[in-house]
Design an enzyme around this catalytic site. Structure first.
Site, PDB file in Angstrom:
ATOM      1  N   SER A 236     -69.720 -35.258  -1.144  1.00  0.00           N
ATOM      2  CA  SER A 236     -69.659 -34.098  -0.253  1.00  0.00           C
ATOM      3  C   SER A 236     -71.063 -33.578  -0.007  1.00  0.00           C
ATOM      4  CB  SER A 236     -68.838 -32.980  -0.896  1.00  0.00           C
ATOM      5  OG  SER A 236     -69.541 -32.450  -2.002  1.00  0.00           O
ATOM      6  N   ASP A 237     -71.278 -32.962   1.134  1.00  0.00           N
ATOM      7  CA  ASP A 237     -72.494 -32.173   1.269  1.00  0.00           C
ATOM      8  C   ASP A 237     -72.387 -31.058   0.228  1.00  0.00           C
ATOM      9  OD1 ASP A 237     -74.889 -31.046   1.997  1.00  0.00           O
ATOM     10  OD2 ASP A 237     -74.469 -31.017   4.145  1.00  0.00           O
TER      11      ASP A 237
END
Ligand code: BGC
Length: 805
Positions: A236-237
């Site tokens: 994920s960012d």
């Protein structure tokens, strides 16, 4: 797909001996930058660092906004700069250098390249991206991945997908039709993934058509893995994971950063049957495989020390920046300058260079060469004057007056202007195409008194140049990295040919850009009503005249093109043709030319942009040299996304390939017959280029335009700005205000403060748990949400909840 049945588990994915809790542990980071290890099973921890144009390693603590210190590494030219070289070879070389520094600094995965498409020049992070065109973005990103991974480090292509603005990036839902999604916003990723097999992909903050990118099974599994064959890890960012359980089910393997423990949620989902043991094992197996593979890769490529890399990498950064410089104007061959010439060097950027952008990509450079130093070192006789204040560049007539005195009568004034740091950054978007008025006024005032005026622009995206006809030369250096000052000297002297070409259109006015009325939308929705008509695709279709088209750049040379031809008159499905054109260097210097090939689809099957880039090739020629330049064009790159069959299709019928210097300057038109699938018309007859009306947009979407989400009940996705309107939010704010204030005050510069402020306002409240290394618990977040929803007992229950094991 990876199977987890004991008989078929590939060795790298093998989790025998790894307990369920350890498997769950592998699904989120250990802390801000590291993954978890399971030593007994031979699964080492990995260190991840930004990226993309240098290494931002933080060994203790950390932040994802570029605020806290990082160890020094070479600050190479940013993506916008390198992209202007149109040279996969150069991008690969710089990628390899970044990979080598990663290894030297103990970093396993470089969080780059970024390849989101430049939908609009206002995106604050355009300096980190390559182009408005997916072919250019995809080819260059693939080259960057190959370079980084050639050194035994892993790359991470980001931000997947449709993350084309900074404003509202944490909450906005990009409403985009399937054809536009496939042809523009996914295409670069597809190319990079298929061609270069990046070790990891980063899922973006935003939503796409109602689904969080982090939780979209269609995006992360069906498209990325099943269609494109990606076999690495999706992470994920930082703080992007909306719902960890949905994320695991979707194929979002690794939540970053660690610290906000979601393992309790995953365990509970397993125990209740919401997630199967197999789903957990699949994701954990991928993380294990990545760790093991990178450990092996490291063993096969010897690492250097940073000391050994400093000199060669500074030289590479300088060469890359010089070579990527774009010449937009060079009247009467005023450039290059005569060695030893007297110059008035105007502009604070000469001494305080603008060489990279703010945010997570901010690198602490190993050294910094200013243009002032480099021009003096190169033997120029230099007098200088700042002309503006470099950080904000507010109006200051006295600084202009002083600069005019220095420039008055000068044979050559070199004026360095552009966008100050506060104008463009991760975390927020620009609001104007104009340069600061002080910069425009300075250029005009200097041009009025100097004999010759050369403007050097430092900026990360397209701007307007209202004075462009009043000056003799214009160079665009973009954000050229730590050696950009030296590169300016090399280009002014002509020791390096500035061979850059723009990879985005420089429009005369923001009103000429199709996406403008729809950018950036509201905090919860942005509608991509311009469809595929982005950048030059719009300009060429709508006949918009632009001062500097996509692909434009003069270099210092002069070439004559002739004898354009095609290797065949037809192109069949899966086939390819070669476009050839003879290029002759008719100038006195060696020069590098770029041949661009565009498709003009006249089959009438579907409404397509007037021009679409389908190939390009560079050639360096000695004076007088004539060479046939060949540009291979693949039928696959002539396809469109057919929404009826939900697949790529080559249309059948007459088309042309246009051999061009830029998107507006065509040298030859080569007719070609496309022998694709016979499709009468893949579109409703009334299809419009830009879906201005709701009805047209709905036709294109194939569904109704979704409404804005209901504000209540409040959820973990509600932003702090909205929650602060409730009593619970006010109480929360009181609780965290002093910590937030302390953090804000710690930032020495205004850009960081601005970015931090926007982040705190726009971030969903879950970010408090996700980005504070566990300082704020999920219990607290959920208690505040429950209280805001006027559920005091639930709030109490959450507040008393024990953190998961
Ligand atoms: C950025 C990413 C970056 C990450 C870690 C995020 O805010 O969007 O590009 O890699 O932080 O610093």
């Amino acid at each position: 797909m990876t199977t987890t049945s004991p008989d078929h588990v590939p060795a790298d994915h093998d989790l025998s001996g790894v307990s369920l809790d350890e498997r769950i542990g592998l699904l989120s980071g250990a802390d801000y930058w590291n993954t978890r290890a399971v030593p007994a099973a031979g699964i080492p921890a990995l260190m991840l660092s930004d990226g993309p144009h240098g290494i931002r390693a933080q060994y203790e603590g950390g932040d994802n906004l570029g605020l806290a210190a990082s160890v020094a590494s070479t600050c190479f030219p940013t993506a916008v700069t390198l992209a202007a070289s149109w040279s996969p070879e150069l991008v690969r070389e710089v990628g390899a250098a970044v990979g080598a520094e990663a290894r030297a600094l103990g970093v396993d995965v470089v969080l780059g390249p970024g390849l989101n498409l430049k939908r609009h020049p206002f995106c604050g992070r355009n300096f980190e991206y390559y182009s408005e065109d997916p072919l250019v973005s995809g080819l260059l990103a693939a080259a960057a991945v190959e370079g980084i991974q050639s050194q035994g480090a892993g790359a991470c292509v980001k931000h997947f997908a449709v993350n084309n603005q900074e404003g509202y990036r944490y909450t906005v839902d990009a409403i985009v039709d399937e054809r536009t999604l496939r042809e523009l916003y996914l295409r670069g990723f597809e190319r990079a993934v298929r061609a270069a097999a990046p070790a990891t992909v980063m899922a973006a903050y935003n939503l796409i058509n109602g689904e969080h990118a982090t939780d979209s099974h269609r995006l992360l599994s069906t498209i990325l893995r099943d269609e494109w064959g990606f076999d690495g890890v999706v992470m994920s960012d930082w703080g992007a994971e909306a719902d960890r359980v949905a994320g695991v089910a979707a194929g979002m393997d690794l939540e970053m950063p660690g610290g906000a423990d979601t393992s309790g949620d995953v365990r509970a989902a397993h125990d209740s049957g919401l997630l199967t043991a197999e789903q957990i094992a699949t994701a954990a197996g991928r993380v294990a495989a990545l760790s093991r593979r990178l450990e092996r890769a490291r063993a096969t490529v010897p690492a250097s020390t940073m000391d050994a890399l400093l000199e060669p990498h500074d030289a590479l950064a300088r060469r890359a920046a010089a070579q990527s410089t774009v010449v937009l104007r060079n009247e009467a061959d005023v450039l290059p300058l005569t060695p030893g010439a007297r110059i008035a060097l105007i502009g604070a950027f000469a001494d305080t260079p603008r060489y990279q952008g703010s945010g997570s990509s901010l690198v602490t450079p190993t050294r910094l060469t200013t243009a002032l130093e480099a021009l003096r070192d190169a033997g120029f006789d230099v007098t200088s004057s700042p002309g503006y204040e470099p950080e904000r560049s507010g109006d200051d007539p006295a600084l202009i007056a002083a600069a005019v005195e220095v420039a008055r009568g000068a044979e050559t004034a070199v004026v360095m202007v552009g966008l100050p740091p506060i104008a463009e950054s991760e975390g927020f978007d620009r609001e104007t195409l104009a340069l600061p008025p002080q910069h425009d006024a300075l250029v005009r005032a200097v041009a009025a008194v100097a004999q010759r005026t050369v403007v050097v622009l430092s900026l990360g995206s397209a701007v307007q140049l209202p004075w462009r006809d009043e000056v003799d030369a214009i160079l665009v250096t973009h954000l050229g990295g730590q050696a950009s000052g030296g590169a300016v000297a090399d280009v002014l002297l002509g020791t390096v040919e500035p061979a850059g070409r723009l990879t985005e259109t420089w429009f005369a006015s923001v009103d000429d850009i199709a996406a403008t009325p729809f950018f950036p939308g509201t905090p919860h929705q942005v509608q991509y009503r311009e469809g595929v008509f982005v950048g030059y695709r719009h300009a060429t279709t709508a006949g918009v005249a632009v001062p500097y088209p996509f692909g434009a750049g003069l270099g210092y040379g002069r070439t004559r093109w002739s004898d354009a031809s095609l290797s065949g008159t037809t192109i069949a499905i899966g086939g390819r043709v070669t476009v050839s054109v003879a290029v002759e260097n008719v100038g006195p210097r060696p020069t590098t030319e770029l041949v661009q090939v565009y498709l003009h689809d006249t089959t009438g099957v579907v409404l397509r942009p007037r021009r679409e880039l389908v190939g390009f090739a560079r050639a360096t020629l000695a004076p007088g040299e004539r060479r046939v330049v060949e540009v291979p064009v693949a039928a696959d790159d002539l396809r469109f996304w057919d929404v009826r069959s939900n697949s790529w299709q080559l249309p059948t019928g007459q088309a042309a390939l246009e051999v061009a210097r830029d998107a507006a300057t065509v040298e030859a038109v080569l007719p070609v017959v496309l022998e694709g699938t016979v499709i009468d018309s893949a579109e409703p007859p009334a299809s419009e280029a830009i879906a201005v009306s709701d009805a047209a947009f709905e036709r294109r979407l194939g569904r109704s335009i979704p409404g804005e989400p209901a504000r209540r009940p409040y959820t973990r996705d509600t932003t702090l700005a909205v929650l602060r309107r409730t009593l619970a939010g006010k109480l929360l704010w009181l609780g965290i205000r002093s910590a937030a204030k302390k953090a804000e005050d710690a930032f020495s510069d205004e850009v960081s403060r601005a970015m931090y402020e926007r982040t705190v306002q726009e971030m969903p409240i879950r970010g408090l748990a996700q980005l504070t290394s566990g300082q704020v618990s999920w219990g607290t977040v959920d208690a505040v949400v429950a209280l805001a929803n006027r559920r005091p007992f639930a709030a109490l229950r959450h507040a008393l909840r024990r953190p998961p094991r």
